[in-house]
Design an enzyme around this catalytic site. Structure first.
Site, mmCIF file in Angstrom:
data_model
loop_
_atom_site.group_PDB
_atom_site.id
_atom_site.type_symbol
_atom_site.label_atom_id
_atom_site.label_comp_id
_atom_site.label_asym_id
_atom_site.label_seq_id
_atom_site.Cartn_x
_atom_site.Cartn_y
_atom_site.Cartn_z
ATOM 1 N N THR A 170 0.799 -1.248 -0.026
ATOM 2 C CA THR A 170 -0.027 -0.093 0.057
ATOM 3 C C THR A 170 0.702 1.195 0.015
ATOM 4 O O THR A 170 1.790 1.387 0.765
ATOM 5 C CB THR A 170 -0.886 0.029 1.234
ATOM 6 O OG1 THR A 170 -1.665 1.171 0.953
ATOM 7 C CG2 THR A 170 -0.240 -0.051 2.541
ATOM 8 N N HIS A 179 2.316 -12.738 12.963
ATOM 9 C CA HIS A 179 3.548 -13.474 13.826
ATOM 10 C C HIS A 179 3.151 -14.704 13.915
ATOM 11 O O HIS A 179 3.933 -15.592 14.575
ATOM 12 C CB HIS A 179 3.756 -12.505 15.117
ATOM 13 C CG HIS A 179 4.601 -11.451 14.758
ATOM 14 N ND1 HIS A 179 6.004 -11.275 14.768
ATOM 15 C CD2 HIS A 179 4.340 -10.078 14.580
ATOM 16 C CE1 HIS A 179 6.417 -10.283 14.535
ATOM 17 N NE2 HIS A 179 5.483 -9.441 14.573
#
Length: 147
Positions: A64, A117
């Protein structure tokens, strides 16, 4: 960086219909010129409201560019089931320390990577950014395989 066997890259496209994320399939198998052509084609289809569902699914990571609207900082959010999102921001001139107490003016741009994660270690994301910086600082390396 990717935990899957495919490297599909989504990119955020600001359109009259809102933010859409076209996906470049098998990006790792394409040259920089092929990627550029496909980005332009998909961005046009996004602006024209002509993207298919398949052209907006399957990304492993999204890029982005908040800098295109003047953004300096943000926290891009990962779209499940993607692994990460790379945020790029506005380039500005800033004083940068060189050596011996001296400064020079340089173009500086912030980047962030938000990673899931549960899927990858934070060190993998940090090394991804390091590798990206090395390529951006040596753009000729991106041209390998173009001929």
């Amino acid at each position: 960086f990717c935990t899957s066997k495919y490297f599909n890259i989504g990119f955020a496209a600001d359109t009259p219909q809102g933010l859409l994320v076209p996906v470049i399939k098998n990006a790792d198998q394409k040259t920089i010129l092929e990627l550029s052509k496909e980005i332009n084609e998909l961005a046009k289809k996004a602006r024209d409201g002509k993207l298919s569902r398949d052209e907006m699914t399957g990304a492993s990571i999204t890029i982005t560019n908040i800098g295109s609207v003047g953004g300096m900082y943000a926290t891009p959010i990962i779209n499940h089931p993607e692994v990460a999102i790379l945020g790029m921001y506005k380039m500005v001139k800033k004083p940068v320390f060189v050596s011996d107490g001296k400064f020079k003016t340089a173009s500086v741009m912030n980047y962030t990577v938000t990673a899931d994660h549960r899927l990858i270690d934070g060190a993998v994301a940090a090394n991804f950014l390091k590798s990206l910086f090395e390529k951006l600082e040596n753009p000729a390396s991106l041209m390998i395989g173009m001929v």
